[in-house]
Design a protein around this motif. Sequence first.
Motif, PDB file in Angstrom:
ATOM      1  N   GLU A 425       8.307   8.336  -9.189  1.00 13.89           N
ATOM      2  CA  GLU A 425       9.003   7.288  -8.469  1.00 13.89           C
ATOM      3  C   GLU A 425       8.667   7.184  -7.038  1.00 13.89           C
ATOM      4  N   GLU A 426       8.483   8.514  -6.536  1.00 16.02           N
ATOM      5  CA  GLU A 426       8.100   8.436  -5.087  1.00 16.02           C
ATOM      6  C   GLU A 426       6.646   7.942  -4.563  1.00 16.02           C
ATOM      7  N   LYS A 427       6.007   8.182  -5.588  1.00 15.21           N
ATOM      8  CA  LYS A 427       4.526   7.688  -5.523  1.00 15.21           C
ATOM      9  C   LYS A 427       4.491   5.954  -5.731  1.00 15.21           C
ATOM     10  N   LEU A 428       5.301   5.578  -6.618  1.00 12.89           N
ATOM     11  CA  LEU A 428       5.274   4.288  -6.776  1.00 12.89           C
ATOM     12  C   LEU A 428       6.046   3.523  -5.608  1.00 12.89           C
ATOM     13  N   ALA A 429       6.903   4.166  -5.034  1.00 11.00           N
ATOM     14  CA  ALA A 429       7.532   3.336  -3.894  1.00 11.00           C
ATOM     15  C   ALA A 429       6.824   3.330  -2.591  1.00 11.00           C
ATOM     16  N   ILE A 430       5.920   4.569  -2.436  1.00  9.74           N
ATOM     17  CA  ILE A 430       4.917   4.496  -1.347  1.00  9.74           C
ATOM     18  C   ILE A 430       3.940   3.530  -1.586  1.00  9.74           C
ATOM     19  N   LEU A 431       3.287   3.363  -3.019  1.00  7.70           N
ATOM     20  CA  LEU A 431       2.178   2.529  -3.318  1.00  7.70           C
ATOM     21  C   LEU A 431       2.549   1.012  -3.176  1.00  7.70           C
ATOM     22  N   ARG A 432       3.923   0.653  -3.700  1.00  6.44           N
ATOM     23  CA  ARG A 432       4.591  -0.547  -3.820  1.00  6.44           C
ATOM     24  C   ARG A 432       4.471  -1.168  -2.352  1.00  6.44           C
ATOM     25  N   ALA A 433       5.041  -0.333  -1.482  1.00  9.14           N
ATOM     26  CA  ALA A 433       5.180  -0.712   0.009  1.00  9.14           C
ATOM     27  C   ALA A 433       3.796  -0.781   0.734  1.00  9.14           C
ATOM     28  N   ALA A 434       2.887  -0.036   0.541  1.00  6.66           N
ATOM     29  CA  ALA A 434       1.571  -0.333   1.202  1.00  6.66           C
ATOM     30  C   ALA A 434       0.960  -1.529   0.707  1.00  6.66           C
ATOM     31  N   ASP A 435       0.930  -1.703  -0.785  1.00  7.81           N
ATOM     32  CA  ASP A 435       0.356  -2.875  -1.325  1.00  7.81           C
ATOM     33  C   ASP A 435       0.822  -3.970  -1.099  1.00  7.81           C
ATOM     34  N   ALA A 436       2.077  -3.975  -0.744  1.00  7.46           N
ATOM     35  CA  ALA A 436       2.732  -5.616  -0.334  1.00  7.46           C
ATOM     36  C   ALA A 436       2.062  -5.914   1.047  1.00  7.46           C
ATOM     37  N   ILE A 437       1.829  -4.948   1.847  1.00  6.75           N
ATOM     38  CA  ILE A 437       1.257  -4.982   3.147  1.00  6.75           C
ATOM     39  C   ILE A 437      -0.208  -5.592   3.153  1.00  6.75           C
ATOM     40  N   TYR A 454      -7.423  -7.554  -4.149  1.00  3.12           N
ATOM     41  CA  TYR A 454      -7.058  -6.771  -3.226  1.00  3.12           C
ATOM     42  C   TYR A 454      -5.871  -6.268  -3.261  1.00  3.12           C
ATOM     43  N   PHE A 455      -6.080  -4.877  -3.065  1.00  5.54           N
ATOM     44  CA  PHE A 455      -4.639  -3.863  -3.415  1.00  5.54           C
ATOM     45  C   PHE A 455      -4.691  -2.773  -2.779  1.00  5.54           C
ATOM     46  N   ALA A 456      -3.762  -1.577  -2.955  1.00  4.19           N
ATOM     47  CA  ALA A 456      -3.663  -0.584  -2.337  1.00  4.19           C
ATOM     48  C   ALA A 456      -3.879   0.508  -3.612  1.00  4.19           C
ATOM     49  N   VAL A 457      -4.344   1.781  -3.313  1.00  3.95           N
ATOM     50  CA  VAL A 457      -4.509   2.942  -4.018  1.00  3.95           C
ATOM     51  C   VAL A 457      -3.830   4.128  -3.555  1.00  3.95           C
ATOM     52  N   LEU A 458      -3.548   4.928  -4.359  1.00  5.74           N
ATOM     53  CA  LEU A 458      -2.747   6.014  -3.586  1.00  5.74           C
ATOM     54  C   LEU A 458      -3.438   7.273  -4.378  1.00  5.74           C
ATOM     55  N   PRO A 459      -4.307   7.956  -3.600  1.00  4.17           N
ATOM     56  CA  PRO A 459      -4.912   9.138  -4.243  1.00  4.17           C
ATOM     57  C   PRO A 459      -4.002  10.249  -4.209  1.00  4.17           C
ATOM     58  N   ASP A 460      -4.357  11.248  -4.842  1.00  2.47           N
ATOM     59  CA  ASP A 460      -3.602  12.772  -4.989  1.00  2.47           C
ATOM     60  C   ASP A 460      -3.757  13.769  -4.065  1.00  2.47           C
ATOM     61  N   VAL A 511       5.266   2.406   6.396  1.00  8.04           N
ATOM     62  CA  VAL A 511       5.380   3.311   4.918  1.00  8.04           C
ATOM     63  C   VAL A 511       5.573   4.800   5.294  1.00  8.04           C
ATOM     64  N   ALA A 512       6.798   5.123   5.103  1.00  6.66           N
ATOM     65  CA  ALA A 512       7.038   6.598   5.326  1.00  6.66           C
ATOM     66  C   ALA A 512       6.094   7.221   4.344  1.00  6.66           C
ATOM     67  N   GLY A 513       5.674   8.528   4.743  1.00 11.74           N
ATOM     68  CA  GLY A 513       4.858   9.463   3.569  1.00 11.74           C
ATOM     69  C   GLY A 513       3.281   9.201   4.019  1.00 11.74           C
ATOM     70  N   VAL A 514       2.908   8.006   4.617  1.00 10.95           N
ATOM     71  CA  VAL A 514       1.426   7.769   4.755  1.00 10.95           C
ATOM     72  C   VAL A 514       0.976   7.967   6.403  1.00 10.95           C
ATOM     73  N   ASN A 515      -0.001   8.615   6.375  1.00  9.96           N
ATOM     74  CA  ASN A 515      -0.596   9.002   7.823  1.00  9.96           C
ATOM     75  C   ASN A 515      -1.987   8.698   7.826  1.00  9.96           C
ATOM     76  N   ARG A 516      -2.646   7.945   7.070  1.00  6.32           N
ATOM     77  CA  ARG A 516      -3.882   7.507   7.140  1.00  6.32           C
ATOM     78  C   ARG A 516      -4.131   6.431   6.093  1.00  6.32           C
ATOM     79  N   VAL A 517      -5.289   5.593   6.543  1.00  4.81           N
ATOM     80  CA  VAL A 517      -5.749   4.501   5.679  1.00  4.81           C
ATOM     81  C   VAL A 517      -7.087   4.396   5.461  1.00  4.81           C
ATOM     82  N   ALA A 518      -7.761   4.591   4.390  1.00  2.00           N
ATOM     83  CA  ALA A 518      -9.196   4.298   4.149  1.00  2.00           C
ATOM     84  C   ALA A 518      -9.601   2.987   3.420  1.00  2.00           C
TER      85      ALA A 518
END
Length: 532
Positions: A425-437, A454-460, A511-518
Amino acid sequence: MSQHQQQPHAQHAHPQQPTVLVLDFGAQYAQLIARRVREARVYSEIVPATITADAIRARKPAALILTGGPASVFDAGSPHADPAILQLGIPMLGFCYGIQEIAHICGGRIETATVGEYGPTTLIAGTHSPLFADVPETSQVWMSHRDSVVTAPDGFTVTATTANCAVAAMEDPARRIYATQFHPEVAHTEYGQTIIENFLYRVAGIEPSWTTENIAEQIVGDIRAQVGDAHVLCALSGGVDSSVVAALLHRAIGDQLTCVFVDHGLLRAGEAESVDAVFRDQFHIDLVHVDARERYLSLLAGVTEPEQKRRIIGREFWKVFFEEAGALQQRLGDGTAPIRYLAQGTLYPDLIESGTDTAAKIKSHHNLIPFPPGVHFDLIEPLKALFKDEVRALGAELGLPDHIVWRQPFPGPGLAVRIIGEVTEEKLAILRAADAIVRAEIDAWDSERSVWQYFAVLPDIRSVGVMGDERTYARPVIVRAVSSADAMTADWARLPADLLARMSNRIINEVAGVNRVAYDITSKPPGTIEWE
Ligand code: XMP
């Protein structure tokens, strides 16, 4: 598999429309030709080149177009039209291999040149041919051939030439047979669409009537005739195809339609709400919104292998769907006939097998609904004659909002294949927020819709950063944006640096929990568009 799953699709989708049959000699351009004809507002269908004259006569087409193809008419095993098609009296237009095939049947002379003619060429066209009405005497055309007709058959007049091609176009107006060595269907042929329309309107005398309004009207009529007073079930995903199916069915049969929307919790921000807003509030469709979010999360707990994720999600979707179908049957009560039909958004390109292999014209992937034992539905596929651009036009005509009509492709397994590793659930919330941006920023910049997806991807993984003098150990987000024509191949989109900078700043700040964008700079191949 139930019987229903194996039923072949009826072609002859719209017999009341004047129809152009495109005889496919293995051309990479057969679909393009069919679309060009439809852009001229004339209905067209692709058939194998080897179709018999009797089968053509039975279809009563208004005209025939013979495509190009990779073979030489001299090759053993190259596809040949039934010579009797020339006796049918149906107006005919041949391109490339098509002109050679006509010459071959009618007794012209064809030679294989030592040097082929490929690419843009200047055409010198005769001014008297109806094919070249409104086309200047010289114009650019696209050639791609080695063989060419050197002497037109008896009864034919040469109507155009190029420096290297003595018979760039020929015609027998008495029999209404026309042919060009070049390809009018490709964009590089300057007056290609004019030439195709000249053939359709001036030579074949077809009235253009394949308009979005007529398409809607006809499909609605077809649905009513097919369904009668039976009830229809539609699996609604919020994507353009199933949304257009739902809107069409609603127009055709109103309350006899029930849509089932399964919210698996793997959708993007705002999507589940938008399905309710559009279909329940705007269209007043009987919509069953199944909240299966918890169910999916627990099934996906601990699952990291991409194919296993896909399998679980796919299998569960149909399980939920058929549970709802059963419940609905109960809700409808005893007095009602059983739900008989299941609607699907199969499109025309899903049904065409290009090329000359006549053995298996129909692909089976759209037939793969895993019906539980004892469950039977007849399939109803209102979009099976349409190309994607026609489906979008129809969606707009039916009053669907732009965000559905122009929705970018989104995989069935949703965000689960954009979260590497376990879905939580936590990862889904992060990805949803980043993807919306990502979507909001690219939507605002890309008014021409030049980016395919175009979309966002959340690596592990996590990495170290610094924010406001504090050390962070948080997640990166990867931005993926690609250009493509059909998703078979793709290239990473050359987004402007300031757009990338804006997305990066916003994602990290908001987006809380994100500190880098590639940014992913991999084409397909070797990458795929999705990350799993
Ligand atoms: P790939 O990642 O294979 O994706 O380059 C090609 C296109 O297909 C979409 N895609 C899917 N669509 N169900 C779908 O309906 C799926 O399971 C699925 N997987 C990938 C992807 O978004 C891209 O447009």
